[in-house]
Design an enzyme around this catalytic site. Structure first.
Site, PDB file in Angstrom:
ATOM      1  N   ASP A 195       0.852  -1.179   0.000  1.00 46.10           N
ATOM      2  CA  ASP A 195       0.000   0.000   0.000  1.00 46.10           C
ATOM      3  C   ASP A 195       0.889   1.232   0.000  1.00 46.10           C
ATOM      4  O   ASP A 195       1.553   1.540   1.004  1.00 46.10           O
ATOM      5  CB  ASP A 195      -0.924   0.007   1.225  1.00 46.10           C
ATOM      6  CG  ASP A 195      -1.823   1.234   1.264  1.00 46.10           C
ATOM      7  OD1 ASP A 195      -2.610   1.417   0.311  1.00 46.10           O
ATOM      8  OD2 ASP A 195      -1.723   2.025   2.223  1.00 46.10           O
ATOM      9  N   GLU A 279      -1.489  -1.742  -6.006  1.00 45.20           N
ATOM     10  CA  GLU A 279      -2.575  -1.035  -6.659  1.00 45.20           C
ATOM     11  C   GLU A 279      -2.077  -0.429  -7.967  1.00 45.20           C
ATOM     12  O   GLU A 279      -0.950   0.056  -8.045  1.00 45.20           O
ATOM     13  CB  GLU A 279      -3.119   0.078  -5.757  1.00 45.20           C
ATOM     14  CG  GLU A 279      -3.973  -0.414  -4.610  1.00 45.20           C
ATOM     15  CD  GLU A 279      -4.550   0.726  -3.805  1.00 45.20           C
ATOM     16  OE1 GLU A 279      -5.775   0.894  -3.775  1.00 45.20           O
ATOM     17  OE2 GLU A 279      -3.755   1.468  -3.188  1.00 45.20           O
ATOM     18  N   ASP A 362      -3.615   2.211   6.696  1.00 51.22           N
ATOM     19  CA  ASP A 362      -2.721   1.603   5.712  1.00 51.22           C
ATOM     20  C   ASP A 362      -2.594   0.093   5.901  1.00 51.22           C
ATOM     21  O   ASP A 362      -2.491  -0.655   4.918  1.00 51.22           O
ATOM     22  CB  ASP A 362      -1.342   2.258   5.788  1.00 51.22           C
ATOM     23  CG  ASP A 362      -1.400   3.743   5.469  1.00 51.22           C
ATOM     24  OD1 ASP A 362      -2.250   4.132   4.657  1.00 51.22           O
ATOM     25  OD2 ASP A 362      -0.602   4.520   6.048  1.00 51.22           O
TER      26      ASP A 362
END
Length: 384
Positions: A195, A279, A362
């Site tokens: 992340d 991501e 997070d």
């Protein structure tokens, strides 16, 4: 697979003179090609072909008084400059028509003598000698600092000069797929979600944090001071040249320290994990907001590109999660979308779901990214 291997070179004084001539001739041919294309566009004429430009801008130009000095350097980098310009225009037009994947590409621009300089030589323009020297046509044998061996014979070499006056060569070599394969890890759970963020550069499995080094922010004050000094110098003066060099050195230090740090983090991640899930960030969109400077300083685009390449060559599983997947808002315990969202939610670093679970923003996102990545792999929907 094609890779680039870059090394520092130390040319002698006469070689630096010839390199300067070569850079100038390459830059001139490029600018003449761009000017010819723009003139044809303004006059609504067909774009000149590569063969026509080669004949008019190199062969015939050498016979004129204005361009006779083009004959002082090797013909190889001049022809490659035309081919690179032609490829740049092809990418531009393909980008406009939608035939080229990725972001929009702009048209080629004129090159300046104050920026980075480069010249590309193909096989018939360079030779690697047994003593480790690199011979370039009409330049001579350059001393190369070999930090590693080339995996195969190079197909081309680009000699570059940075704005700070350093010289480098970049070899294009072919590497077999799987040449850098790593042994599978014994732990089947050796995998992590990643992340990315600005408070911490990345949060990994188990709450492990990679701190954000903020290289630009550390040297921003020094950069501003050197830029103010540059703005006060008279244009064309020797002192302005010295001030420009000081600004370039600050930029170079930021660039090199960031690149080196990212490479070290990627090496550690790939060697410690069998699977990596990230991501698919829209980096170009993120750098347009109020946090653009911090986004650019973090180098997320560089990190993701190099991580994907390194994972592929090492035989690791690499999966990108859809950028619209709500990794932050999704409760990793019950699956409800109760987490903070939008710019207003950035200040909330922890939150409590209605199911009673308390989450670190997070850490919760990393869990969701990892789960979604494993689901995509199991369903055969991920390019690994």
């Amino acid at each position: 697979m094609l890779l680039r291997y870059r090394f520092r070179v130390y040319p002698t004084a006469p070689q630096r003179v010839m390199l300067a001539r070569t850079f100038g001739c390459v830059r001139t041919v490029w600018n003449d090609a761009v000017a010819a294309r723009e003139a044809a566009f303004r006059q609504r004429l067909p774009h000149p072909s590569l063969a026509v430009l080669d004949r008019t801008l190199i062969t015939e130009a050498k016979r004129t008084a204005e361009r006779r000095w083009l004959a002082d350097v090797s013909n190889v980098p001049l022809q490659q400059s035309l081919r690179d310009c032609h490829a740049a225009y092809r990418n531009f037009f393909d980008s406009l028509s939608g035939r080229r994947n990725g972001g929009r590409v702009g048209p080629p621009q004129f090159k300046r003598r104050t920026g980075a300089q480069s010249a590309r030589f193909t096989r018939n323009g360079f030779t690697l000698r047994p003593n480790g020297r690199l011979y370039l046509a009409k330049i001579g044998a350059l001393k190369v600092v070999w930090s590693r061996k080339l995996p195969s014979a190079p197909s081309s070499v680009t000699v570059m000069k940075t704005p700070t006056g350093k010289f480098f060569v970049s070899f294009v070599v072919t590497v077999d797929d799987g040449a850098e394969l790593l042994e599978p890890l014994s732990d089947p759970e050796a995998e992590t979600g990643i992340d990315l963020g600005l408070k911490d550069f990345a949060v990994l499995r188990g709450g492990k944090v990679i701190d954000n080094p903020r290289f630009f922010r550390r040297l921003e004050r020094k950069l501003k001071k050197s830029q103010r000094a540059l703005s006060r110098k008279a244009k064309g003066s020797a002192n302005r040249g010295k001030a420009r060099l000081r600004v370039a050195k600050v930029h170079e230090k930021i660039k090199h320290t960031r690149s080196d740090w990212i490479d070290k983090q990627i090496k550690a991640l790939v060697s410690e994990n069998q699977a990596l899930y990230v991501e698919d960030l829209h980096v170009k969109g993120l750098v347009r907001g109020r946090m653009a400077k911090s986004m650019l300083d973090a180098g997320f685009g560089m990190f993701l590109t190099r991580l994907e390449s390194k994972a592929s060559r090492a035989g690791r599983t690499f999966v990108k999660i859809d950028r619209y997947f709500p990794s932050t808002r999704l409760c990793s315990t019950c699956g409800a979308l109760t987490g903070p969202s939008g710019l207003a939610g950035l200040k909330h670093r922890a939150w409590r779901c209605g199911c009673g679970a308390h989450h670190d923003r997070d850490v919760n996102a990393e869990i969701n990214i990892r789960r979604e990545g494993k689901r995509l792999v199991a369903a055969g929907l991920a390019d690994t």
